[in-house]
Design an enzyme around this catalytic site. Structure first.
Site, short mmCIF file in Angstrom:
data_model
loop_
_atom_site.label_atom_id
_atom_site.label_comp_id
_atom_site.label_asym_id
_atom_site.label_seq_id
_atom_site.Cartn_x
_atom_site.Cartn_y
_atom_site.Cartn_z
N ASN A 9 0.87 -1.18 0.00
CA ASN A 9 0.00 0.00 0.00
C ASN A 9 0.91 1.23 0.00
OD1 ASN A 9 -1.80 2.06 0.52
ND2 ASN A 9 -2.27 1.39 2.64
N LYS A 11 0.15 4.25 -0.36
CA LYS A 11 -0.49 5.47 0.17
C LYS A 11 -0.22 6.64 -0.79
CE LYS A 11 -0.12 3.41 4.66
NZ LYS A 11 -0.07 3.52 6.10
N HIS A 98 -9.43 1.23 4.95
CA HIS A 98 -8.17 1.49 5.65
C HIS A 98 -8.41 2.49 6.76
CE1 HIS A 98 -4.11 2.78 6.49
NE2 HIS A 98 -3.70 1.66 5.92
N GLU A 100 -6.82 4.95 7.76
CA GLU A 100 -6.60 6.36 7.39
C GLU A 100 -7.83 6.93 6.68
OE1 GLU A 100 -2.93 5.69 5.34
OE2 GLU A 100 -1.96 5.21 7.25
N GLU A 170 -5.27 -4.70 10.80
CA GLU A 170 -4.25 -3.66 10.95
C GLU A 170 -4.53 -2.87 12.23
OE1 GLU A 170 -2.38 -2.60 6.90
OE2 GLU A 170 -4.07 -1.28 7.22
N GLY A 176 2.42 2.63 10.66
CA GLY A 176 3.36 3.73 10.47
C GLY A 176 4.06 4.18 11.74
N SER A 216 3.50 -1.63 10.47
CA SER A 216 4.95 -1.67 10.73
C SER A 216 5.57 -3.03 10.45
CB SER A 216 5.26 -1.20 12.15
OG SER A 216 4.86 0.16 12.32
P1 PGA Z 1 2.81 0.57 7.61
O1 PGA Z 1 1.33 0.72 7.01
O2 PGA Z 1 3.35 -0.72 7.06
O3 PGA Z 1 3.54 1.77 7.11
O4 PGA Z 1 2.67 0.55 9.09
C1 PGA Z 1 0.51 -0.39 6.81
C2 PGA Z 1 -0.80 0.05 6.22
O5 PGA Z 1 -1.26 1.14 6.59
O6 PGA Z 1 -1.39 -0.64 5.38
#
Ligand code: PGA
Length: 255
Positions: A9, A11, A98, A100, A170, A176, A216
């Protein structure tokens, strides 16, 4: 038997040139190191690079997915991208729900269900995200929160449709942050989710549903996370922006 998947992903990252370079680097490294046959790889770049990604990966076994999809099929929805549009660009997957998008764009469970249904109608497999906030985990409510997210969305699907959904657990506190869930925490939640699927859709569907871990995940922790019996790969954010790192995560998903 369920499929193992590693999805990247991206983003809202990368310029056109950088995207082009990253996709070629990933394909080259997969060729050099040998892409595991039992792991499906999905790249989810921003919408405007989907065509590029589709073209570059056309002769490879790498799939392309979107990071979002509209709940509407067409019409006066300025700025939105529909499932039929994605399908017409040969996009096979779409990340839906997601954290976000839930947080910054206030996407509700009802909207998410509509997105999942529209995607499925147009032959796009949803990668449906769920996961608790830190406060919810600290209060011991993480199982309840995830159960509710599923019950209000994908558990409303008919069995036949549900069978086409990929789930990504997640935990929001791990996204992140550099703090991944431990393999024990991931396994416990993935087992819980699979058990819910078993109760709702039966043993076969439960055994066949791919449940990814995200948050992460990197080349150092992927091996341990993916060795858990109910963790079927990962949804990778930051680490998917680096070809070497991403390909090492893919290799870690190999049996
Ligand atoms: P990250 O994000 O690996 O940067 O923690 C995962 C995600 O949001 O799908």
């Amino acid at each position: 038997m369920r499929t193992k998947i590693v999805a990247g992903n991206w983003k809202m990252n990368k310029s056109f040139e950088e995207a082009d370079e990253l996709i070629y680097e990933i394909l080259d490294l997969l060729e050099e190191k040998g892409k595991p046959d039992d792991v499906d790889v999905i790249l989810c770049p921003p919408f405007i690079y989907l065509e590029l990604a589709g073209d570059i990966t056309e002769d490879s076994s790498v799939f392309v997915g979107a990071q979002n999809v509209s709940q509407f099929e067409s019409g006066a929805y300025t700025g939105e991208i529909s499932a039929p549009m994605l399908r017409s660009m040969h996009v096979d997957f779409a990340i839906i729900g997601h954290s976000e998008r839930r947080k910054y764009f206030r996407e509700t469970e009802a909207e998410l269900l509509a997105k999942v249904q529209t995607a499925l109608k147009h032959d796009i497999a949803p990668i449906f995200c769920c996961g608790e906030q830190l406060e919810e985990r600290e209060a011991g409510k993480h199982f309840k929160v995830v159960q509710k997210q599923l019950e209000q969305t994908i558990f409303k699907l008919e069995a036949e449709d549900f069978a086409r959904v990929i789930i990504a657990y997640e935990p929001v506190w791990a996204i992140g942050t550099g703090v991944n869930a431990t393999s024990g925490q991931a396994q416990e939640m993935h087992f819980f989710i699979r058990d819910l699927i078993w109760k709702k859709y039966g043993a076969e569907t439960a055994a066949d549903t791919t449940i990814l871990y995200g948050g992460s995940c990197n080349s150092k922790n992927a091996g341990e996370l993916f060795s858990m019996p109910d963790v079927d790969g990962g949804l990778i954010g930051g680490a998917s922006l680096n070809a070497e790192e991403f390909v090492n995560i893919i290799l870690a998903a190999k049996e």
